[in-house]
Motif scaffolding. Structure first.
Motif, mmCIF file in Angstrom:
data_model
loop_
_atom_site.group_PDB
_atom_site.id
_atom_site.type_symbol
_atom_site.label_atom_id
_atom_site.label_comp_id
_atom_site.label_asym_id
_atom_site.label_seq_id
_atom_site.Cartn_x
_atom_site.Cartn_y
_atom_site.Cartn_z
ATOM 1 N N GLY A 196 41.480 55.113 11.852
ATOM 2 C CA GLY A 196 41.997 54.088 12.591
ATOM 3 C C GLY A 196 42.337 53.509 12.203
ATOM 4 N N ALA A 197 40.813 52.837 11.952
ATOM 5 C CA ALA A 197 41.211 51.814 10.364
ATOM 6 C C ALA A 197 41.634 51.719 9.704
ATOM 7 N N TRP A 198 41.471 52.553 8.827
ATOM 8 C CA TRP A 198 42.878 53.392 7.698
ATOM 9 C C TRP A 198 44.132 52.633 8.282
ATOM 10 N N ALA A 199 44.433 53.727 9.281
ATOM 11 C CA ALA A 199 45.659 53.886 9.509
ATOM 12 C C ALA A 199 46.477 51.984 10.291
ATOM 13 N N SER A 200 45.883 51.370 10.739
ATOM 14 C CA SER A 200 45.958 49.855 11.984
ATOM 15 C C SER A 200 45.880 48.941 10.099
ATOM 16 N N ALA A 201 47.126 48.232 9.851
ATOM 17 C CA ALA A 201 47.504 47.624 9.394
ATOM 18 C C ALA A 201 47.326 46.216 10.550
ATOM 19 N N GLN A 202 45.611 45.530 11.618
ATOM 20 C CA GLN A 202 46.099 44.434 12.402
ATOM 21 C C GLN A 202 46.477 43.723 12.201
ATOM 22 N N SER A 203 47.064 43.346 13.483
ATOM 23 C CA SER A 203 47.867 42.239 13.753
ATOM 24 C C SER A 203 49.363 41.629 12.970
ATOM 25 N N ALA A 204 49.719 42.845 12.403
ATOM 26 C CA ALA A 204 50.946 42.465 11.907
ATOM 27 C C ALA A 204 51.958 43.858 12.511
ATOM 28 N N VAL A 205 53.532 42.978 12.507
ATOM 29 C CA VAL A 205 53.970 43.873 13.496
ATOM 30 C C VAL A 205 54.520 44.814 12.965
ATOM 31 N N HIS B 215 41.905 35.865 9.359
ATOM 32 C CA HIS B 215 42.424 34.785 8.754
ATOM 33 C C HIS B 215 41.872 33.107 9.305
ATOM 34 N N ASP B 216 42.022 33.692 10.720
ATOM 35 C CA ASP B 216 41.438 31.874 11.634
ATOM 36 C C ASP B 216 39.983 31.812 10.881
ATOM 37 N N LEU B 217 38.886 32.939 10.612
ATOM 38 C CA LEU B 217 37.776 32.990 10.192
ATOM 39 C C LEU B 217 37.530 32.305 9.309
ATOM 40 N N ARG B 218 38.042 32.918 8.019
ATOM 41 C CA ARG B 218 38.127 31.872 6.781
ATOM 42 C C ARG B 218 38.513 30.802 6.575
ATOM 43 N N ALA B 219 39.922 30.776 7.348
ATOM 44 C CA ALA B 219 40.358 29.150 7.779
ATOM 45 C C ALA B 219 39.281 28.117 7.331
ATOM 46 N N ALA C 161 36.607 32.875 20.555
ATOM 47 C CA ALA C 161 37.447 32.385 19.943
ATOM 48 C C ALA C 161 37.223 31.392 18.891
ATOM 49 N N THR C 162 38.922 31.169 18.186
ATOM 50 C CA THR C 162 38.518 31.356 17.208
ATOM 51 C C THR C 162 40.124 29.580 16.984
ATOM 52 N N ALA C 163 39.815 29.482 16.002
ATOM 53 C CA ALA C 163 41.518 28.192 14.862
ATOM 54 C C ALA C 163 41.611 28.114 13.965
ATOM 55 N N GLY C 164 43.071 28.418 13.755
ATOM 56 C CA GLY C 164 43.372 28.624 12.464
ATOM 57 C C GLY C 164 43.769 26.891 12.045
ATOM 58 N N GLN C 165 44.049 26.912 10.473
ATOM 59 C CA GLN C 165 44.213 25.685 10.145
ATOM 60 C C GLN C 165 45.055 24.719 10.911
ATOM 61 N N ASP C 166 46.204 25.337 11.524
ATOM 62 C CA ASP C 166 46.943 24.759 12.716
ATOM 63 C C ASP C 166 45.569 24.057 13.828
ATOM 64 N N ALA C 167 44.501 24.409 13.662
ATOM 65 C CA ALA C 167 43.696 24.252 14.826
ATOM 66 C C ALA C 167 44.443 25.099 16.512
ATOM 67 N N ARG C 168 45.299 26.018 16.513
ATOM 68 C CA ARG C 168 45.293 25.856 17.771
ATOM 69 C C ARG C 168 44.594 27.369 18.188
ATOM 70 N N PRO C 169 43.325 26.591 19.246
ATOM 71 C CA PRO C 169 42.911 27.995 19.517
ATOM 72 C C PRO C 169 43.143 29.310 19.788
#
Length: 216
Positions: free
Chosen positions: A135-144, A86-90, A51-59
């Motif tokens: 697969g790690a090279w091929a996937s831009a994880q979370s991108a549309v 991105h959440d973890l860095r924020a 579980a993470t939360a970003g800068q907007d505090a939404r979990p």
């Protein structure tokens, strides 16, 4: 379904779990329960809900696989450009829960996070199957992405790229995160919802650990 949900219930008939049964440290106790979960045939016993939360505090929450446990914390690996990263860095803070439903157990950890060293990432990367590496090279994880075909095409392109390479290197955008817990709660289901909840908690000053029992 609403009526059915109201009556869905499992009665937990498990042995008691008290403070004197705990291992000396939280990580030894977690390792003990991980071994028992694996021995009991729990699918992917090392799966944990992050579980993470970003800068907007939404979990946000999702399942990841724990790939390391020691006194420093628990480790998982991911794409550093993913939504979770991105959440973890924020926030630099997160929680994870190991949900062993079949054993009526769970372990919950919360605390600050940090990147693992490049050496640790390389060491773990070398243990991954080649397909997972590609697969790690091929996937831009979370991108549309446009469609499934675009993913398959990306994997085919990466497969061709490394076709003549015996060793696939770790991508620069991929690596590990470590959660160093401030609290670790071990939860054992009991009859009549009088569950056992035992919590390790670290002192912020001298870094010593105390153990408490919590009401269910």
């Amino acid at each position: 379904m609403a009526e059915r949900l109201a009556t869905m219930r499992v009665d937990y008939d498990c042995e008691g779990f008290d403070i004197d049964a705990l291992a000396p440290t939280w990580h030894e106790q977690l390792a003990r329960w991980l071994v028992e979960a694996e021995a009991a045939g729990v699918p992917e016993a090392n799966a944990m809900v992050l579980a993470t939360a970003g800068q907007d505090a939404r979990p946000s929450s999702r399942t990841v696989l724990c790939k390391g446990v020691d006194a420093r914390g628990v480790v998982f690996y991911t794409n550093y450009t993913s939504a979770k990263s991105h959440d973890l860095r924020a926030s630099r803070y997160a929680s994870v829960t190991f949900p062993w439903y079949g054993m009526h157990r769970q372990v919950h950890l919360r605390g600050p996070v940090e990147l693992v060293s490049a050496e640790e990432t390389r060491s773990y990367w070398a243990t991954r199957p080649r397909g997972s590496q590609l697969g790690a090279w091929a996937s831009a994880q979370s991108a549309v992405v446009r469609d499934r075909r675009s993913l398959d095409d990306a994997l085919e392109a990466v497969t061709r790229r490394f076709a003549d390479e015996d060793v696939v290197p770790a991508p620069p955008h991929w690596g590990g995160w470590r959660l160093t817990p401030e609290q670790v709660e071990f939860w054992q289901g009991r009859a009549n919802r009088m569950h056992d909840r035992l919590r390790f908690e670290v002192d912020g000053h001298d870094r010593s650990w105390t153990v408490s029992r919590l009401a269910p």
